[in-house]
Scaffold this motif. Structure first.
Motif, PDB file in Angstrom:
ATOM      1  N   GLN A  25       4.374   5.587 -13.549  1.00  0.00           N
ATOM      2  CA  GLN A  25       3.968   4.207 -13.253  1.00  0.00           C
ATOM      3  C   GLN A  25       4.523   3.786 -11.903  1.00  0.00           C
ATOM      4  O   GLN A  25       3.852   3.098 -11.127  1.00  0.00           O
ATOM      5  N   GLN A  26       5.739   4.217 -11.599  1.00  0.00           N
ATOM      6  CA  GLN A  26       6.361   3.884 -10.315  1.00  0.00           C
ATOM      7  C   GLN A  26       5.555   4.480  -9.159  1.00  0.00           C
ATOM      8  O   GLN A  26       5.329   3.837  -8.139  1.00  0.00           O
ATOM      9  N   LYS A  27       5.075   5.715  -9.339  1.00  0.00           N
ATOM     10  CA  LYS A  27       4.261   6.374  -8.316  1.00  0.00           C
ATOM     11  C   LYS A  27       2.981   5.579  -8.062  1.00  0.00           C
ATOM     12  O   LYS A  27       2.576   5.348  -6.929  1.00  0.00           O
ATOM     13  N   LEU A  28       2.360   5.185  -9.168  1.00  0.00           N
ATOM     14  CA  LEU A  28       1.119   4.425  -9.107  1.00  0.00           C
ATOM     15  C   LEU A  28       1.378   3.069  -8.446  1.00  0.00           C
ATOM     16  O   LEU A  28       0.610   2.605  -7.609  1.00  0.00           O
ATOM     17  N   PHE A  29       2.487   2.454  -8.833  1.00  0.00           N
ATOM     18  CA  PHE A  29       2.918   1.173  -8.282  1.00  0.00           C
ATOM     19  C   PHE A  29       3.073   1.275  -6.766  1.00  0.00           C
ATOM     20  O   PHE A  29       2.582   0.435  -6.019  1.00  0.00           O
ATOM     21  N   ASN A  30       3.734   2.335  -6.298  1.00  0.00           N
ATOM     22  CA  ASN A  30       3.953   2.534  -4.862  1.00  0.00           C
ATOM     23  C   ASN A  30       2.626   2.650  -4.114  1.00  0.00           C
ATOM     24  O   ASN A  30       2.452   2.095  -3.035  1.00  0.00           O
ATOM     25  N   GLU A  31       1.685   3.383  -4.697  1.00  0.00           N
ATOM     26  CA  GLU A  31       0.380   3.544  -4.046  1.00  0.00           C
ATOM     27  C   GLU A  31      -0.392   2.231  -4.023  1.00  0.00           C
ATOM     28  O   GLU A  31      -1.055   1.909  -3.048  1.00  0.00           O
ATOM     29  N   ALA A  32      -0.289   1.470  -5.119  1.00  0.00           N
ATOM     30  CA  ALA A  32      -0.995   0.188  -5.191  1.00  0.00           C
ATOM     31  C   ALA A  32      -0.393  -0.819  -4.215  1.00  0.00           C
ATOM     32  O   ALA A  32      -1.127  -1.516  -3.511  1.00  0.00           O
ATOM     33  N   THR A  33       0.937  -0.893  -4.153  1.00  0.00           N
ATOM     34  CA  THR A  33       1.555  -1.874  -3.257  1.00  0.00           C
ATOM     35  C   THR A  33       1.298  -1.538  -1.793  1.00  0.00           C
ATOM     36  O   THR A  33       1.261  -2.441  -0.957  1.00  0.00           O
ATOM     37  N   ALA A  34       1.075  -0.276  -1.488  1.00  0.00           N
ATOM     38  CA  ALA A  34       0.711   0.090  -0.117  1.00  0.00           C
ATOM     39  C   ALA A  34      -0.610  -0.575   0.267  1.00  0.00           C
ATOM     40  O   ALA A  34      -0.813  -0.986   1.408  1.00  0.00           O
ATOM     41  N   ILE A  35      -1.516  -0.710  -0.698  1.00  0.00           N
ATOM     42  CA  ILE A  35      -2.815  -1.351  -0.460  1.00  0.00           C
ATOM     43  C   ILE A  35      -2.658  -2.882  -0.429  1.00  0.00           C
ATOM     44  O   ILE A  35      -3.314  -3.572   0.331  1.00  0.00           O
ATOM     45  N   LEU A  36      -1.762  -3.400  -1.263  1.00  0.00           N
ATOM     46  CA  LEU A  36      -1.643  -4.853  -1.434  1.00  0.00           C
ATOM     47  C   LEU A  36      -0.631  -5.521  -0.508  1.00  0.00           C
ATOM     48  O   LEU A  36      -0.513  -6.737  -0.502  1.00  0.00           O
ATOM     49  N   ARG A  37       0.111  -4.730   0.266  1.00  0.00           N
ATOM     50  CA  ARG A  37       1.253  -5.294   0.990  1.00  0.00           C
ATOM     51  C   ARG A  37       0.898  -6.371   2.016  1.00  0.00           C
ATOM     52  O   ARG A  37       1.734  -7.195   2.348  1.00  0.00           O
TER      53      ARG A  37
END
Length: 142
Positions: free
Chosen positions: A86-98
């Motif tokens: 989930q943390q990996k997925l979170f990191n990828e998502a926040t890269a898009i949302l930052r």
């Protein structure tokens, strides 16, 4: 940008993948058994198909449906991922949302739901994650 909890981003990913009726199934159904008893999923990232034998925390959870080769809703897969995944997925998502500005999960969800472009980016990231990390095939029902 406010710090946002991993759970909030997981819920957001669940919402958009649910809206698109996104499902995934592992293509190599015979390999599910290998993954189930194994120790670290990293092998799959590094070693390709032979690395699948390494399996891992993800393997234990996904082993049951991997062997069946049946499609399972992506939101369910997301919620069943171990914290490290989930943390990996979170990191990828926040890269898009930052670049967005939000104060809480509700506002973040509204921003994303109001933006076709953001949804497409997140769905592409999610599909990529599922295919790459879980070696699954993604399908949309709409």
């Amino acid at each position: 940008m406010m710090p946002v909890a991993v759970e909030d981003v997981m819920r957001l990913l669940c919402s958009i993948s649910e809206e698109r009726k996104m499902k995934a199934a592992v293509k190599h159904s015979g390999k599910g058994a290998l993954v189930t008893g194994a120790v670290a999923f990293v092998g799959g990232l590094v070693g390709g198909p032979p690395g699948l034998a390494v399996g891992g925390a993800v393997g234990g959870l996904l082993g049951a449906w991997m062997t069946s080769g049946q499609f399972k809703p992506v939101p369910q897969i997301i919620m069943e991922l171990p914290p490290a995944e989930q943390q990996k997925l979170f990191n990828e998502a926040t890269a898009i949302l930052r670049h967005l500005e939000w104060t809480d999960a509700v506002q973040l969800t509204m921003l994303v739901m109001g933006s076709e472009a953001l949804q497409k980016q997140l769905l592409a990231m999610l599909a990529n994650y599922v295919t790459r990390e879980l070696r699954a095939e993604v399908q949309y029902d709409d």
